[in-house]
Design a protein around this motif. Sequence first.
Motif, PDB file in Angstrom:
ATOM      1  N   GLY A 206       0.777  -1.231   0.000  1.00 26.67           N
ATOM      2  CA  GLY A 206       0.000   0.000   0.000  1.00 26.67           C
ATOM      3  C   GLY A 206       0.802   1.270   0.000  1.00 26.67           C
ATOM      4  O   GLY A 206       0.241   2.357  -0.057  1.00 26.67           O
ATOM      5  N   CYS A 207       2.126   1.170   0.081  1.00 29.04           N
ATOM      6  CA  CYS A 207       2.933   2.392   0.074  1.00 29.04           C
ATOM      7  C   CYS A 207       4.326   2.076  -0.458  1.00 29.04           C
ATOM      8  O   CYS A 207       4.714   0.919  -0.598  1.00 29.04           O
ATOM      9  N   SER A 208       5.074   3.106  -0.739  1.00 29.68           N
ATOM     10  CA  SER A 208       6.387   2.934  -1.358  1.00 29.68           C
ATOM     11  C   SER A 208       7.471   2.586  -0.362  1.00 29.68           C
ATOM     12  O   SER A 208       8.594   2.291  -0.742  1.00 29.68           O
ATOM     13  N   GLY A 209       7.156   2.607   0.920  1.00 24.77           N
ATOM     14  CA  GLY A 209       8.147   2.239   1.923  1.00 24.77           C
ATOM     15  C   GLY A 209       8.471   3.389   2.849  1.00 24.77           C
ATOM     16  O   GLY A 209       8.164   4.553   2.587  1.00 24.77           O
ATOM     17  N   GLY A 210       9.127   3.038   3.963  1.00 22.05           N
ATOM     18  CA  GLY A 210       9.500   4.044   4.935  1.00 22.05           C
ATOM     19  C   GLY A 210       8.466   4.199   6.021  1.00 22.05           C
ATOM     20  O   GLY A 210       7.264   4.013   5.808  1.00 22.05           O
ATOM     21  N   VAL A 211       8.928   4.570   7.216  1.00 26.90           N
ATOM     22  CA  VAL A 211       8.048   4.693   8.370  1.00 26.90           C
ATOM     23  C   VAL A 211       6.979   5.750   8.142  1.00 26.90           C
ATOM     24  O   VAL A 211       5.801   5.554   8.447  1.00 26.90           O
ATOM     25  N   GLU A 212       7.364   6.874   7.574  1.00 22.94           N
ATOM     26  CA  GLU A 212       6.406   7.960   7.367  1.00 22.94           C
ATOM     27  C   GLU A 212       5.289   7.529   6.426  1.00 22.94           C
ATOM     28  O   GLU A 212       4.104   7.805   6.684  1.00 22.94           O
ATOM     29  N   ALA A 213       5.641   6.816   5.357  1.00 22.56           N
ATOM     30  CA  ALA A 213       4.627   6.353   4.409  1.00 22.56           C
ATOM     31  C   ALA A 213       3.709   5.323   5.061  1.00 22.56           C
ATOM     32  O   ALA A 213       2.495   5.321   4.836  1.00 22.56           O
ATOM     33  N   GLU A 214       4.271   4.451   5.875  1.00 23.67           N
ATOM     34  CA  GLU A 214       3.460   3.449   6.569  1.00 23.67           C
ATOM     35  C   GLU A 214       2.479   4.109   7.526  1.00 23.67           C
ATOM     36  O   GLU A 214       1.312   3.712   7.614  1.00 23.67           O
ATOM     37  N   GLU A 215       2.935   5.100   8.253  1.00 22.20           N
ATOM     38  CA  GLU A 215       2.052   5.793   9.187  1.00 22.20           C
ATOM     39  C   GLU A 215       0.947   6.537   8.441  1.00 22.20           C
ATOM     40  O   GLU A 215      -0.204   6.571   8.894  1.00 22.20           O
ATOM     41  N   THR A 216       1.289   7.115   7.310  1.00 18.64           N
ATOM     42  CA  THR A 216       0.280   7.802   6.502  1.00 18.64           C
ATOM     43  C   THR A 216      -0.784   6.824   6.034  1.00 18.64           C
ATOM     44  O   THR A 216      -1.987   7.115   6.080  1.00 18.64           O
ATOM     45  N   LEU A 217      -0.356   5.641   5.579  1.00 14.38           N
ATOM     46  CA  LEU A 217      -1.295   4.610   5.154  1.00 14.38           C
ATOM     47  C   LEU A 217      -2.165   4.154   6.325  1.00 14.38           C
ATOM     48  O   LEU A 217      -3.385   4.003   6.185  1.00 14.38           O
ATOM     49  N   GLY A 218      -1.546   3.947   7.479  1.00 15.21           N
ATOM     50  CA  GLY A 218      -2.291   3.510   8.650  1.00 15.21           C
ATOM     51  C   GLY A 218      -3.371   4.504   9.044  1.00 15.21           C
ATOM     52  O   GLY A 218      -4.515   4.136   9.341  1.00 15.21           O
ATOM     53  N   LEU A 219      -3.017   5.778   9.050  1.00 13.59           N
ATOM     54  CA  LEU A 219      -3.994   6.814   9.379  1.00 13.59           C
ATOM     55  C   LEU A 219      -5.101   6.890   8.340  1.00 13.59           C
ATOM     56  O   LEU A 219      -6.283   7.037   8.680  1.00 13.59           O
ATOM     57  N   ALA A 220      -4.737   6.747   7.076  1.00 10.08           N
ATOM     58  CA  ALA A 220      -5.732   6.825   6.004  1.00 10.08           C
ATOM     59  C   ALA A 220      -6.752   5.695   6.122  1.00 10.08           C
ATOM     60  O   ALA A 220      -7.959   5.910   5.950  1.00 10.08           O
ATOM     61  N   CYS A 221      -6.267   4.474   6.427  1.00 10.81           N
ATOM     62  CA  CYS A 221      -7.182   3.334   6.548  1.00 10.81           C
ATOM     63  C   CYS A 221      -8.136   3.527   7.716  1.00 10.81           C
ATOM     64  O   CYS A 221      -9.334   3.251   7.606  1.00 10.81           O
ATOM     65  N   ALA A 222      -7.612   4.005   8.850  1.00 11.76           N
ATOM     66  CA  ALA A 222      -8.470   4.208  10.015  1.00 11.76           C
ATOM     67  C   ALA A 222      -9.424   5.378   9.799  1.00 11.76           C
ATOM     68  O   ALA A 222     -10.622   5.288  10.128  1.00 11.76           O
ATOM     69  N   ARG A 223      -8.927   6.456   9.253  1.00 15.82           N
ATOM     70  CA  ARG A 223      -9.757   7.651   9.103  1.00 15.82           C
ATOM     71  C   ARG A 223     -10.825   7.509   8.027  1.00 15.82           C
ATOM     72  O   ARG A 223     -11.776   8.292   7.990  1.00 15.82           O
TER      73      ARG A 223
END
Length: 462
Positions: A206-223
């Motif tokens: 779901g993302c190109s990699g990296g902690v910041e991208a993972e957190e963005t994906l996590g927030l997007a899924c929850a929100r």
Amino acid sequence: MSALLKEPARIATPEMHTEYGPKLVAPLPGPRAQKIVAEDESLMSPSYTRSYPLVVKRGYGCRIEDVDGNEFLDFTAGIAVNSTGHCHPEVVQAVQNQAAKLIHMSGTDFYYDLMPQVAARLSAVAPMPGPHRFYFGNSGAEAVECAMKLARYHTGRQSIISFFGSFHGRTMGALSLTGSKIQQKRRFGPFVPGITHIRYPYSYRGCSGGVEAEETLGLACARFIEETLFKTTLPPEEVAAIFVEPIQGEGGYVVPPNVFLEEIRCICDRYGILMVADEIQSGAGRTGKWWAIEHSGVQPDIVCIAKGIASGMPLGICMAKANIMNWVPGSHASTFGGNPISLAATLATMDIIEREALANVATVGTAAIARLSKWVEKYELVGDVRGRGLMIGVEIVENKQSRKQAGLLRERIVDLAFERGLLLLGCGENTIRLCPPLIVTQQEMDVALDILEECIALAPRS
């Protein structure tokens, strides 16, 4: 069924007979195994999903012996059930002692001291503050069914949110929550109404990699819940619960970023929704903490427990905050739930986990993930390595550029490992899961990873 049944694998070579490794003395499958497989296929439900023709005779520790005398390293633990290994002497002793005193009396209608004993032990390690109340069933699916009914009963609401990729069981309520594989649902509808599935943060896809991208994906899924569902199709005041696996099991051993679970908790708090953590596969010490959700610091309202909590004896548990489990007598029950033998096994299991397994998981699991992570660069077909403790997934792809799922190649690796005396299982479309007993030694882990690495190297040209 694996092609191995039609074409027996090679006899083990002398170098395979190591102190910590498998010991193969007959073809796979051997003559006794072939006979039993044939009998099984004529009598048993064809709905079972057997990966390869392993016919088990006995187990001890991290080892399984088949009916032809072959000895395997077991990195399936009976699908993450045999947390203390096969036939741990303390568990065996507890089962034998209890069987000689009381096998069944039904805790639904009568009392026996093992029920509050186990409840008190679990309350002491709960991932949310007490007081707590407990329901005992026989399986993970029953724990989920209980949680579904309880959530609706307590809130007076009917809707539930679950996630794509999730697996919660195969009974009708649990199956309605499940969003893993289409075959699990084909021709079984209509399902329990009121279930909405949304995306789970699968970082590798779901993302190109990296902690910041993972957190963005996590927030997007929850929100998405609050920003889309609650504004379009699902009134928040009608949602009873959000069911979430802190690490998706059957979905591919997918580890979400902590912010995903944190945001789910915040949404639940804002709208009076219950957060249900399905810890059936990820709990009971599997990740190095009692419960996988503890890695995020998030506190759920209800926890579903099964698999490893009783070292192979049937037990499913719904643990809830006491004020939530407020239903009246007759609302829910189970004839066999909280069987005395299963509860005795649970007490012994918890002793072993607390005394040694949690520390062992942290040590051996950390070293395993460190070694496996190097394979992402070393092997073109290893797309991702993820997990916590001894809940580890290795995702197999056609190549790193496309990340195309290579399910057949994954199955070939699993078959090659079986031929070499290592028992593995897949999860998701193309991931190999490593879920050995929590008491696995470093030496056994080293041998298992040596075998797995050999199979990964061989698979593309075999």
